[in-house]
Design an enzyme around this catalytic site. Structure first.
Site, short mmCIF file in Angstrom:
data_model
loop_
_atom_site.label_atom_id
_atom_site.label_comp_id
_atom_site.label_asym_id
_atom_site.label_seq_id
_atom_site.Cartn_x
_atom_site.Cartn_y
_atom_site.Cartn_z
N PRO A 1 -15.76 25.41 -16.85
CA PRO A 1 -15.40 25.88 -18.47
C PRO A 1 -16.19 27.31 -18.56
O PRO A 1 -17.34 27.43 -18.49
CB PRO A 1 -15.79 24.79 -19.19
CG PRO A 1 -16.25 23.78 -18.44
CD PRO A 1 -16.48 24.35 -17.01
N GLU A 2 -15.44 28.42 -19.16
CA GLU A 2 -16.00 29.83 -19.29
C GLU A 2 -15.89 29.68 -20.77
O GLU A 2 -15.57 28.92 -21.52
CB GLU A 2 -15.28 30.82 -18.60
CG GLU A 2 -15.34 30.76 -17.14
CD GLU A 2 -15.40 31.99 -16.40
OE1 GLU A 2 -15.99 32.93 -16.79
OE2 GLU A 2 -14.94 31.95 -15.60
#
Ligand code: ZN
Length: 271
Positions: free
Chosen positions: A2-3
């Site tokens: 997840p960014e």
């Protein structure tokens, strides 16, 4: 992984619903990246005042202190009134009177840490080295240029380090550098003000587009509402080695920088 956009989309998906909720109990499963740093019972009865984001951390402000949540490599959060019994990869349930916030994290690089305040050593150990937020007013083009002038490393690696501007991960760095016409290997310190201005605008554009589209990087990404948030960004270069550039048709190239694969167009992006 997840960014920043996925973390922001996650925040938006439950922040309004959990605000004002009273914690009944915090349940933790298998150990995560760091210990909680407080007695579990200390959280019971506290009100969740709101949910903020700093870099890839979500900050749940409580009556006393705050909970810092990180999704690590594979984590996702789901907030629902009724949760099924925890599965083998569910490692945190924050049970409140408005619903239960559950952390699902198969690889357990995620984190749930309590800190007495955002400025405390416990919180600063995690947040202290983060650069400015790219999506709020604090990300200033002149200051960005000045910060890059002090860095001789390749621009892509300076972006990934996260201490100049936070949350520009591998995909978004590759895409922003393409939009700005800058080769990923160009030394950060040599970029002109005009080129760093273009990069500044490209970073904001790429990240805010990804937030609007619900995050793009985790294939099984599920927002806290349970909706699949995955939406493939129409990548210009990322993951497209050998395919024609969408602007000039030159085959996209890849190279490895700091153990991460970088994609670029050798015609559109200059040193
Ligand atoms: Zn091109």
């Amino acid at each position: 992984m997840p960014e920043l956009p996925e973390v922001e989309v996650t925040r938006q998906s439950f922040a309004d619903r959990i605000a004002g909720a009273v914690v009944a109990e915090l349940r933790l499963g298998k150990p995560l990246r760091w210990p909680l740093g407080a007695a579990l019972q200390a959280l019971s009865g506290q009100r969740v005042q709101g949910v903020r984001r700093r870099g890839k951390y979500l900050l749940l402000d409580l009556d006393q202190g705050l909970l810092l949540l990180h999704l690590g490599m594979s984590g996702s959060l789901n907030f629902a009134l009724h949760q099924p019994p925890p599965g083998v990869h569910d490692h945190m349930d924050l049970v409140t009177d408005k619903g239960t916030l559950r952390l699902h994290d198969p690889r357990r690089f995620g984190a749930v840490v309590w800190a007495p305040s955002e400025s405390s050593p416990e919180a600063q150990k995690l947040l202290g080295r983060l650069g400015v937020e790219p999506l709020d007013g604090g990300f200033d083009a002149a200051a960005f240029h000045a910060a890059l002038r002090r860095r001789s490393a390749p621009i892509k690696q300076v972006l990934l380090a996260g201490d100049t501007v936070v949350g520009v991960g591998n995909i978004y760095a590759s895409e922003a550098l393409f939009l700005a016409g800058i080769r990923p290997t160009a030394p950060a310190s040599r970029l002109s003000r005009a080129r760093t201005d273009r990069l500044h605008a490209a970073i904001i554009d790429v990240l805010s587009r990804a937030v609007r589209q619900g995050g793009s990087t985790l294939r099984d990404f599920v927002s806290a509402e349970g909706k699949t948030g995955y939406f493939q960004l129409e990548a210009a270069v990322y993951g497209r080695a050998g395919a024609p550039c969408r602007v000039c048709a030159t085959p996209i190239r890849s190279l490895v920088q700091g153990q991460r694969t970088t994609f670029y167009c050798p015609t559109c992006q200059k040193h």
